[in-house]
Enzyme design. Structure first.
Site, short mmCIF file in Angstrom:
data_model
loop_
_atom_site.label_atom_id
_atom_site.label_comp_id
_atom_site.label_asym_id
_atom_site.label_seq_id
_atom_site.Cartn_x
_atom_site.Cartn_y
_atom_site.Cartn_z
N LEU A 134 0.88 -1.16 0.00
CA LEU A 134 0.00 0.00 0.00
C LEU A 134 0.92 1.22 0.00
CD1 LEU A 134 -2.74 -0.68 2.72
CD2 LEU A 134 -3.15 -0.25 0.30
N ASP A 135 0.57 2.24 -0.74
CA ASP A 135 1.37 3.46 -0.74
C ASP A 135 1.38 4.07 0.65
OD1 ASP A 135 1.98 3.43 -3.50
OD2 ASP A 135 -0.04 4.15 -3.93
N HIS A 136 2.38 4.89 0.93
CA HIS A 136 2.49 5.47 2.27
C HIS A 136 1.29 6.34 2.60
CE1 HIS A 136 3.63 9.32 0.54
NE2 HIS A 136 3.67 9.82 1.76
N ARG A 162 -0.68 2.80 -7.75
CA ARG A 162 -1.61 3.89 -7.46
C ARG A 162 -2.87 3.81 -8.35
NH1 ARG A 162 0.57 7.29 -3.87
NH2 ARG A 162 -0.71 9.09 -4.41
#
Length: 181
Positions: free
Chosen positions: A41-43, A140
């Site tokens: 998961l992106d930050h 994303r």
């Protein structure tokens, strides 16, 4: 071993960070030794992250050929209309090609923990929540898809991966789950 972890906003999906200043990583949450993320998961995204010490299981979870459903709740800027939901459902053209069709529904605001920092609020611009179920995992992707239909994502929370769900874990909490695939 399979761990379900509620990744907080602003945490990297890795155990080390060499940037200056260092950013928050998975190392600060007391996770068992020898597990590593099965996916990412992106930050700036939150929610369910699976970690395992089993390479074959990690492959089955992450390999796009298995088409494991991933469910997200996205708070978007704007009010989604039928044409935007239809576009998402049919697949959106992105720079790296068309996405596969997704399940996309407008939902009421879910009961979630507060985010730190809070999502920006603008009096003149409405926001709404969508539930999106994807069977692919590009970089994303949810954010790019919602932006492509004119609904920029403000907050993104993954609530399920295949049969595994977040199920009430607070941010930073984790639990061992059955590796039932």
């Amino acid at each position: 071993m399979l761990i379900a972890f509620n990744k907080p906003y602003g945490v990297l999906c890795q155990f080390t960070d060499r940037s200056t200043p260092p950013r928050a990583t998975l190392a600060g949450f007391g996770l068992p030794a020898a597990v590593y993320p099965a996916g990412r998961l992106d930050h700036d995204s939150e929610g369910l992250l699976l970690l395992t010490d089993d390479g074959a299981l990690a492959h089955r979870i992450t390999d796009p050929r298995h088409k494991l459903a991933k469910t997200y709740w996205a708070q978007v800027e704007g009010a989604p209309g039928p044409e935007q939901l239809t576009a998402l459902r049919n697949g959106v053209e992105l720079r790296d090609g068309p996405t596969r069709p997704v399940v996309a529904e407008a939902i009421g605001a879910p009961s979630l923990w507060p985010r730190d920092p809070p999502v920006r609020f603008r009096k003149r611009v409405p926001d709404a929540w969508l539930e999106l179920v994807l069977r692919e995992g590009r970089n994303r992707q949810v954010r790019r898809m919602t932006a492509a239909v004119g609904l920029p994502t403000l907050r993104l929370v993954r609530v399920a991966i295949g049969p595994w769900q977040l199920r009430g874990l607070a941010p930073g909490q984790w639990t061992e789950v059955a590796p039932s695939l």
